[in-house]
Design a protein around this motif. Sequence first.
Motif, mmCIF file in Angstrom:
data_model
loop_
_atom_site.group_PDB
_atom_site.id
_atom_site.type_symbol
_atom_site.label_atom_id
_atom_site.label_comp_id
_atom_site.label_asym_id
_atom_site.label_seq_id
_atom_site.Cartn_x
_atom_site.Cartn_y
_atom_site.Cartn_z
ATOM 1 N N LYS A 15 35.969 -14.190 5.076
ATOM 2 C CA LYS A 15 36.532 -12.858 5.256
ATOM 3 C C LYS A 15 37.035 -12.675 6.683
ATOM 4 C CE LYS A 15 35.537 -11.441 1.095
ATOM 5 N NZ LYS A 15 36.611 -11.161 0.123
ATOM 6 N N GLY A 16 37.897 -11.697 6.838
ATOM 7 C CA GLY A 16 38.473 -11.435 8.154
ATOM 8 C C GLY A 16 37.707 -10.344 8.884
ATOM 9 N N LYS A 17 38.410 -9.250 9.194
ATOM 10 C CA LYS A 17 37.811 -8.196 10.002
ATOM 11 C C LYS A 17 36.663 -7.479 9.297
ATOM 12 C CE LYS A 17 42.054 -7.345 12.635
ATOM 13 N NZ LYS A 17 43.115 -6.365 12.967
ATOM 14 N N ASN A 18 36.651 -7.534 7.951
ATOM 15 C CA ASN A 18 35.578 -6.833 7.225
ATOM 16 C C ASN A 18 34.369 -7.729 6.958
ATOM 17 O OD1 ASN A 18 36.877 -8.492 5.458
ATOM 18 N ND2 ASN A 18 37.039 -6.987 3.799
ATOM 19 N N ARG A 19 34.358 -8.912 7.519
ATOM 20 C CA ARG A 19 33.241 -9.829 7.278
ATOM 21 C C ARG A 19 31.909 -9.233 7.716
ATOM 22 N NH1 ARG A 19 32.617 -15.990 9.713
ATOM 23 N NH2 ARG A 19 30.343 -16.041 9.698
ATOM 24 N N SER A 20 31.898 -8.565 8.859
ATOM 25 C CA SER A 20 30.631 -8.033 9.368
ATOM 26 C C SER A 20 30.039 -6.996 8.425
ATOM 27 C CB SER A 20 30.829 -7.442 10.763
ATOM 28 O OG SER A 20 31.761 -6.380 10.712
ATOM 29 N N GLU A 21 30.896 -6.239 7.740
ATOM 30 C CA GLU A 21 30.381 -5.249 6.807
ATOM 31 C C GLU A 21 29.690 -5.930 5.621
ATOM 32 O OE1 GLU A 21 29.864 -2.234 6.931
ATOM 33 O OE2 GLU A 21 29.454 -1.696 4.858
#
Length: 397
Positions: A15-21
């Motif tokens: 995942k990109g920018k939403n990986r942390s979520e």
Amino acid sequence: MVQHIVARYGEMSLKGKNRSEFERLLLRNIRAALRPWPGAKAERIAGRVMITLEDEPVEPILERLRRVFGLTSLSPVEVVNLDLDAFRSAAIRVLQSTETPTGRPPKFKVEVKRTNKRFPLNSPQVADEVGGACLRALPQWRVDVHHPDVTVYIHIRDEEAHVYGRVVPGVGGMPAHSAGKAGLLLSGGIDSPVAGWLGMKRGVTLEAIHFHSFPFTSERALEKVETLAQILAGWGGPVTLHTVHFTDVQTAIRKHCPAPLYITIMRRMMLRIADRIAQDRGLLALMTGESLGQVASQTLESMRTINAVTNLPVLRPLVGMDKVEIIRMAREIGTYETSILPYEDCCTIFVPPNPRTKPRVEEAEAAEEHLPVEELVEGAVARTTMKTFHAEDSIAD
């Protein structure tokens, strides 16, 4: 000597920018799964989750974590210092704890991953050193790099090394509750619980909708569905079950509609009612256990005609699976033995002798001409009851 479990996840790492979520949700679900063992702690480190066991038991925790959606594999690991003797001793303990085959010498190999490039030996050199020590300490073992009975893994990290010999597969998928809510049309059969489980595996939060036709169907049939809802709750957290009292609707269909279209009209009424519940509950889609070609109502023509009464997406996770595959999965997730209990649902008692297999939309609309559709939908929704199931070992809530 095992002090930790390493838990790995797969597609989330892409995942990109939403990986942390996604990672935050997964960590929350893991911690929920560990509640029975208060000494066990989970933390995210470098693309995986490390569970520190303290004095908590390894095997029950492994078994519980195997049911956490999003985890692809797990390994009980021994954490050792960055020292070659420590690697050797830990590797020997891995082999000593491994059940060996009978009738031939056991075989092993050593695989080394060295993310700490400052360690003075490279990966092949470490493997040679550790493999040699194992052979000297355990002369009954043989090296076989192609077909080993066990592989000793050594991961050399910045501050420590992990040594282990087991890779336990996880269930995979995405973290529970990461993909919004959907309404599962849950019968008491084999298929719909599997469809719901597959939805949960992709992160869907389920609300189940069951159509109950007492006295055409018995209270035992409803109890069976409640048991299925509870089993699903044990996988992905609480499941709210909406029980729609469907007797008046089925009676009206029999009175006003041609018999060959009973199933088609019944399904359209179910979707209309489910659509109304979805609006009230904020559900983003409906989900069914239909498999293309399995029964008369599961043709493309029939699905198109049934879908015409709702604007919500209708998800059919089983559409490409055959019955053998569905039964195998039902056994794996623990719903099969409940699903085959002999209590019929409202669909199986309503099958006409010659159902239409390719009904057209306009044909169904004509058949409903004398059916008080809105009145029946409002009446069924008004009488719908709701109950939420929390399995005792629920892993995400």
